[in-house]
Structures are given as C-alpha cells and as structure tokens.
Design a protein around this motif. Structure first.
Motif, PDB file in Angstrom:
ATOM      1  N   PRO A  87       1.049  10.791 -11.650  1.00  0.00           N
ATOM      2  CA  PRO A  87       1.174   9.444 -11.098  1.00  0.00           C
ATOM      3  C   PRO A  87       2.073   8.553 -11.957  1.00  0.00           C
ATOM      4  CG  PRO A  87      -0.949   9.638 -12.162  1.00  0.00           C
ATOM      5  CD  PRO A  87      -0.285  10.986 -12.240  1.00  0.00           C
ATOM      6  N   ASN A  88       2.856   7.750 -11.300  1.00  0.00           N
ATOM      7  CA  ASN A  88       3.724   6.777 -11.944  1.00  0.00           C
ATOM      8  C   ASN A  88       3.013   5.425 -11.865  1.00  0.00           C
ATOM      9  OD1 ASN A  88       5.715   5.040 -12.783  1.00  0.00           O
ATOM     10  ND2 ASN A  88       7.350   6.088 -11.665  1.00  0.00           N
ATOM     11  N   TRP A  89       2.359   5.056 -12.969  1.00  0.00           N
ATOM     12  CA  TRP A  89       1.498   3.879 -12.950  1.00  0.00           C
ATOM     13  C   TRP A  89       2.268   2.584 -12.753  1.00  0.00           C
ATOM     14  CZ3 TRP A  89      -3.131   4.721 -11.701  1.00  0.00           C
ATOM     15  CH2 TRP A  89      -3.752   5.907 -12.063  1.00  0.00           C
ATOM     16  N   ALA A  90       3.495   2.522 -13.220  1.00  0.00           N
ATOM     17  CA  ALA A  90       4.278   1.298 -13.048  1.00  0.00           C
ATOM     18  C   ALA A  90       4.520   1.023 -11.566  1.00  0.00           C
ATOM     19  CB  ALA A  90       5.603   1.408 -13.791  1.00  0.00           C
ATOM     20  N   VAL A  91       4.885   2.056 -10.833  1.00  0.00           N
ATOM     21  CA  VAL A  91       5.134   1.891  -9.391  1.00  0.00           C
ATOM     22  C   VAL A  91       3.825   1.573  -8.667  1.00  0.00           C
ATOM     23  CG1 VAL A  91       5.967   3.033  -7.302  1.00  0.00           C
ATOM     24  CG2 VAL A  91       7.153   3.395  -9.463  1.00  0.00           C
ATOM     25  N   ALA A  92       2.736   2.221  -9.062  1.00  0.00           N
ATOM     26  CA  ALA A  92       1.443   1.956  -8.425  1.00  0.00           C
ATOM     27  C   ALA A  92       0.987   0.522  -8.677  1.00  0.00           C
ATOM     28  CB  ALA A  92       0.400   2.946  -8.936  1.00  0.00           C
ATOM     29  N   ILE A  93       1.209   0.017  -9.872  1.00  0.00           N
ATOM     30  CA  ILE A  93       0.805  -1.358 -10.190  1.00  0.00           C
ATOM     31  C   ILE A  93       1.677  -2.362  -9.437  1.00  0.00           C
ATOM     32  CG2 ILE A  93       0.737  -3.061 -12.059  1.00  0.00           C
ATOM     33  CD1 ILE A  93      -0.251  -0.729 -13.851  1.00  0.00           C
ATOM     34  N   VAL A  94       2.976  -2.072  -9.320  1.00  0.00           N
ATOM     35  CA  VAL A  94       3.855  -2.948  -8.541  1.00  0.00           C
ATOM     36  C   VAL A  94       3.394  -2.985  -7.084  1.00  0.00           C
ATOM     37  CG1 VAL A  94       6.191  -3.181  -7.625  1.00  0.00           C
ATOM     38  CG2 VAL A  94       5.849  -2.767 -10.051  1.00  0.00           C
ATOM     39  N   GLY A  95       3.021  -1.848  -6.541  1.00  0.00           N
ATOM     40  CA  GLY A  95       2.502  -1.804  -5.171  1.00  0.00           C
ATOM     41  C   GLY A  95       1.231  -2.623  -5.025  1.00  0.00           C
ATOM     42  N   GLY A  96       0.348  -2.535  -6.007  1.00  0.00           N
ATOM     43  CA  GLY A  96      -0.877  -3.332  -5.977  1.00  0.00           C
ATOM     44  C   GLY A  96      -0.587  -4.822  -6.056  1.00  0.00           C
ATOM     45  N   ALA A  97       0.408  -5.190  -6.849  1.00  0.00           N
ATOM     46  CA  ALA A  97       0.792  -6.598  -6.938  1.00  0.00           C
ATOM     47  C   ALA A  97       1.354  -7.099  -5.607  1.00  0.00           C
ATOM     48  CB  ALA A  97       1.810  -6.786  -8.053  1.00  0.00           C
ATOM     49  N   PHE A 135       0.826  -1.212   0.000  1.00  0.00           N
ATOM     50  CA  PHE A 135       0.000   0.000   0.000  1.00  0.00           C
ATOM     51  C   PHE A 135       0.859   1.260   0.000  1.00  0.00           C
ATOM     52  CE2 PHE A 135      -3.651  -2.607   1.498  1.00  0.00           C
ATOM     53  CZ  PHE A 135      -4.576  -2.165   0.566  1.00  0.00           C
ATOM     54  N   VAL A 136       1.944   1.247   0.753  1.00  0.00           N
ATOM     55  CA  VAL A 136       2.829   2.420   0.784  1.00  0.00           C
ATOM     56  C   VAL A 136       3.456   2.637  -0.591  1.00  0.00           C
ATOM     57  CG1 VAL A 136       4.997   3.300   1.743  1.00  0.00           C
ATOM     58  CG2 VAL A 136       3.281   2.322   3.254  1.00  0.00           C
ATOM     59  N   ILE A 137       3.925   1.567  -1.228  1.00  0.00           N
ATOM     60  CA  ILE A 137       4.516   1.697  -2.564  1.00  0.00           C
ATOM     61  C   ILE A 137       3.480   2.179  -3.570  1.00  0.00           C
ATOM     62  CG2 ILE A 137       5.530   0.386  -4.466  1.00  0.00           C
ATOM     63  CD1 ILE A 137       6.955  -1.311  -2.324  1.00  0.00           C
ATOM     64  N   ALA A 138       2.270   1.639  -3.512  1.00  0.00           N
ATOM     65  CA  ALA A 138       1.215   2.075  -4.424  1.00  0.00           C
ATOM     66  C   ALA A 138       0.848   3.541  -4.188  1.00  0.00           C
ATOM     67  CB  ALA A 138      -0.011   1.188  -4.266  1.00  0.00           C
ATOM     68  N   ALA A 139       0.817   3.961  -2.941  1.00  0.00           N
ATOM     69  CA  ALA A 139       0.505   5.363  -2.641  1.00  0.00           C
ATOM     70  C   ALA A 139       1.597   6.287  -3.167  1.00  0.00           C
ATOM     71  CB  ALA A 139       0.340   5.547  -1.135  1.00  0.00           C
ATOM     72  N   ILE A 140       2.847   5.896  -2.983  1.00  0.00           N
ATOM     73  CA  ILE A 140       3.952   6.707  -3.503  1.00  0.00           C
ATOM     74  C   ILE A 140       3.866   6.796  -5.018  1.00  0.00           C
ATOM     75  CG2 ILE A 140       6.466   6.738  -3.825  1.00  0.00           C
ATOM     76  CD1 ILE A 140       6.674   5.595  -0.952  1.00  0.00           C
ATOM     77  N   GLY A 141       3.577   5.663  -5.659  1.00  0.00           N
ATOM     78  CA  GLY A 141       3.453   5.669  -7.112  1.00  0.00           C
ATOM     79  C   GLY A 141       2.305   6.519  -7.618  1.00  0.00           C
ATOM     80  N   SER A 142       1.232   6.601  -6.880  1.00  0.00           N
ATOM     81  CA  SER A 142       0.101   7.410  -7.335  1.00  0.00           C
ATOM     82  C   SER A 142       0.280   8.884  -7.003  1.00  0.00           C
ATOM     83  CB  SER A 142      -1.205   6.882  -6.743  1.00  0.00           C
ATOM     84  OG  SER A 142      -1.167   6.920  -5.345  1.00  0.00           O
ATOM     85  N   VAL A 143       1.140   9.205  -6.066  1.00  0.00           N
ATOM     86  CA  VAL A 143       1.360  10.608  -5.709  1.00  0.00           C
ATOM     87  C   VAL A 143       2.419  11.251  -6.604  1.00  0.00           C
ATOM     88  CG1 VAL A 143       2.258  12.125  -3.885  1.00  0.00           C
ATOM     89  CG2 VAL A 143       0.579  10.378  -3.339  1.00  0.00           C
ATOM     90  N   ILE A 144       3.473  10.521  -6.941  1.00  0.00           N
ATOM     91  CA  ILE A 144       4.540  11.106  -7.750  1.00  0.00           C
ATOM     92  C   ILE A 144       4.221  10.958  -9.229  1.00  0.00           C
ATOM     93  CG2 ILE A 144       6.384  10.793  -6.059  1.00  0.00           C
ATOM     94  CD1 ILE A 144       7.280   8.332  -7.658  1.00  0.00           C
TER      95      ILE A 144
END
Length: 68
Positions: A38-48, A27-36
């Motif tokens: 948004p960086n969808w690759a990082v958000a998807i990795v966080g979701g995975a 969740f923290v990685i997905a939140a960081i990815g959606s805030v910066i």
C-alpha cells in the motif's frame, strides 16, 4: 415578501450531488493507494478528499443549494 427556497426531493440537491461526486473520487483514490503497495501517501490524500466532499456539501448547503 420572502422567497421560498427550492425543494429538492430525497437529497437530489446540487449540494448533495457535488459532495457525493467529490467523496467518490476520494474513495477511488484511497482504494488505489491501498491496493498498490500500500502507498500510504496516496491513501491519505484520498481520505482527505473524502473529507473535502463533506465540507463541499456543508458549504453549498449554507449557500442555499441544499435541502433545508
């Protein structure tokens, strides 16, 4: 003679703790990815990683580290 499984009160089993920690990191990685960005690759990795947390819980529960 059968061995009685250990009783964990209110989800305080090792399986629950491991799954929650892995999911929280996801969740923290997905939140960081959606805030910066948004960086969808990082958000998807966080979701995975969140999904991996659920798998970790199920596998550890099947191994006997969770609440029956």
């Amino acid at each position: 003679m059968a061995q009685t499984p250990k009783f964990y009160h209110h989800g305080k089993s090792p399986a629950a703790w491991a799954g929650v920690v892995v999911a929280a990191v996801g969740f923290v990685i997905a939140a960081i990815g959606s805030v910066i960005g948004p960086n969808w690759a990082v958000a998807i990795v966080g979701g995975a990683i969140v999904l991996v947390g659920g798998l970790v819980t199920m596998v550890m529960k099947a191994m006997g580290y969770g609440q029956p």
